[in-house]
Motif scaffolding. Sequence first.
Motif, mmCIF file in Angstrom:
data_model
loop_
_atom_site.group_PDB
_atom_site.id
_atom_site.type_symbol
_atom_site.label_atom_id
_atom_site.label_comp_id
_atom_site.label_asym_id
_atom_site.label_seq_id
_atom_site.Cartn_x
_atom_site.Cartn_y
_atom_site.Cartn_z
ATOM 1 N N THR A 73 39.457 51.976 50.638
ATOM 2 C CA THR A 73 40.694 51.979 49.846
ATOM 3 C C THR A 73 41.719 50.998 50.407
ATOM 4 N N ASP A 74 41.881 50.960 51.725
ATOM 5 C CA ASP A 74 42.849 50.041 52.333
ATOM 6 C C ASP A 74 42.500 48.588 52.006
ATOM 7 N N LYS A 75 41.220 48.280 52.022
ATOM 8 C CA LYS A 75 40.768 46.928 51.701
ATOM 9 C C LYS A 75 41.043 46.599 50.236
ATOM 10 N N LEU A 76 40.825 47.587 49.370
ATOM 11 C CA LEU A 76 41.090 47.396 47.940
ATOM 12 C C LEU A 76 42.586 47.183 47.688
ATOM 13 N N VAL A 77 43.419 47.994 48.338
ATOM 14 C CA VAL A 77 44.872 47.855 48.190
ATOM 15 C C VAL A 77 45.316 46.467 48.644
ATOM 16 N N ARG A 78 44.786 46.021 49.766
ATOM 17 C CA ARG A 78 45.149 44.702 50.297
ATOM 18 C C ARG A 78 44.774 43.595 49.305
ATOM 19 N N MET A 79 43.618 43.703 48.690
ATOM 20 C CA MET A 79 43.190 42.695 47.724
ATOM 21 C C MET A 79 44.092 42.721 46.487
ATOM 22 N N LEU A 80 44.373 43.903 45.961
ATOM 23 C CA LEU A 80 45.205 44.007 44.757
ATOM 24 C C LEU A 80 46.645 43.547 45.009
ATOM 25 N N GLU A 81 47.188 43.914 46.165
ATOM 26 C CA GLU A 81 48.561 43.507 46.478
ATOM 27 C C GLU A 81 48.681 42.001 46.657
ATOM 28 N N TYR A 82 47.559 41.346 46.907
ATOM 29 C CA TYR A 82 47.560 39.887 47.001
ATOM 30 C C TYR A 82 47.783 39.251 45.617
ATOM 31 N N HIS A 83 47.648 40.058 44.566
ATOM 32 C CA HIS A 83 47.873 39.586 43.195
ATOM 33 C C HIS A 83 49.256 39.968 42.674
ATOM 34 N N ILE A 84 50.077 40.576 43.525
ATOM 35 C CA ILE A 84 51.381 41.093 43.078
ATOM 36 C C ILE A 84 52.497 40.434 43.878
ATOM 37 N N PRO B 290 30.909 37.580 44.288
ATOM 38 C CA PRO B 290 29.553 37.713 44.861
ATOM 39 C C PRO B 290 29.002 39.119 44.597
ATOM 40 N N GLU B 291 27.727 39.196 44.410
ATOM 41 C CA GLU B 291 27.087 40.479 44.082
ATOM 42 C C GLU B 291 27.424 41.548 45.121
ATOM 43 N N GLY B 292 27.873 42.697 44.623
ATOM 44 C CA GLY B 292 28.178 43.837 45.481
ATOM 45 C C GLY B 292 29.594 43.845 46.042
ATOM 46 N N GLN B 293 30.340 42.753 45.859
ATOM 47 C CA GLN B 293 31.680 42.715 46.472
ATOM 48 C C GLN B 293 32.640 43.678 45.781
ATOM 49 N N LEU B 294 32.609 43.714 44.450
ATOM 50 C CA LEU B 294 33.489 44.645 43.739
ATOM 51 C C LEU B 294 33.132 46.083 44.081
ATOM 52 N N GLU B 295 31.830 46.401 44.099
ATOM 53 C CA GLU B 295 31.398 47.759 44.439
ATOM 54 C C GLU B 295 31.852 48.127 45.854
ATOM 55 N N ASP B 296 31.859 47.143 46.721
ATOM 56 C CA ASP B 296 32.309 47.397 48.092
ATOM 57 C C ASP B 296 33.800 47.722 48.120
ATOM 58 N N TYR B 297 34.570 46.975 47.347
ATOM 59 C CA TYR B 297 36.013 47.246 47.261
ATOM 60 C C TYR B 297 36.283 48.671 46.765
ATOM 61 N N LEU B 298 35.450 49.142 45.840
ATOM 62 C CA LEU B 298 35.713 50.416 45.170
ATOM 63 C C LEU B 298 35.171 51.632 45.928
ATOM 64 N N LYS B 299 34.522 51.419 47.054
ATOM 65 C CA LYS B 299 34.056 52.552 47.853
ATOM 66 C C LYS B 299 35.244 53.360 48.387
ATOM 67 N N PRO B 300 35.159 54.673 48.379
ATOM 68 C CA PRO B 300 36.279 55.501 48.864
ATOM 69 C C PRO B 300 36.723 55.158 50.283
ATOM 70 N N ASP B 301 35.789 54.744 51.109
ATOM 71 C CA ASP B 301 36.147 54.410 52.494
ATOM 72 C C ASP B 301 36.858 53.058 52.610
#
Length: 207
Positions: free
Chosen positions: A127-138, A114-125
Amino acid sequence: MKRSLLVPAMAALFLAACSDDTPETRTAPQDPVQPYADDVDIAPAPDEEETFTDTIDREEMVASGPNLLDAVAADPRLSTLYGAIEAAGLDETLATGGPYTIFAPTNDAFDALPEGQLEDYLKPDNTDKLVRMLEYHIVEGEVRASNVPPAEEGVPTASLNGLDLSVRDMGGGQLMINQASILETDVEGGNGIVHVIDSVLVPRETE
């Protein structure tokens, strides 16, 4: 006459006495210096030195060899994933840890969010959300295509973030993870393997 006989007799006795001493006086003295172990060259054999050198080279090769991060970086379809891994600070983990299995979404998969979701993941604030998403692929360990269970078995596979994944063989050579199709399997990464998938796996916010 007696004197003439006496002289030759005495001469004969003198020569006989000299001949008895000859073997003893002509024997050369034995050399008292004998070879000892200390005189032997005990430098390491060339093959021993080569063995040590080979061991060092092998260790250096392993330390600098290909890894999962290299495998992701080498595939132009996965450049967005590579940037997200770096932003999340997971690059060192994937380069030196493991073994792991990465289910790697393509750039097109990230574009389909969805539009803006990736940009939201990549915001410095976030990071925990981004890590959680990436670790779901590992997944810890190597889950090769040949080891994926049939869909009817319903075997869950634990991701690195603690949530279960549904990795299954649908038959006919089709492998899926959750609702994503696996496009390419068993890409070697040194400390694990990579499967390329066509969708981003978005984890639930809570268990």
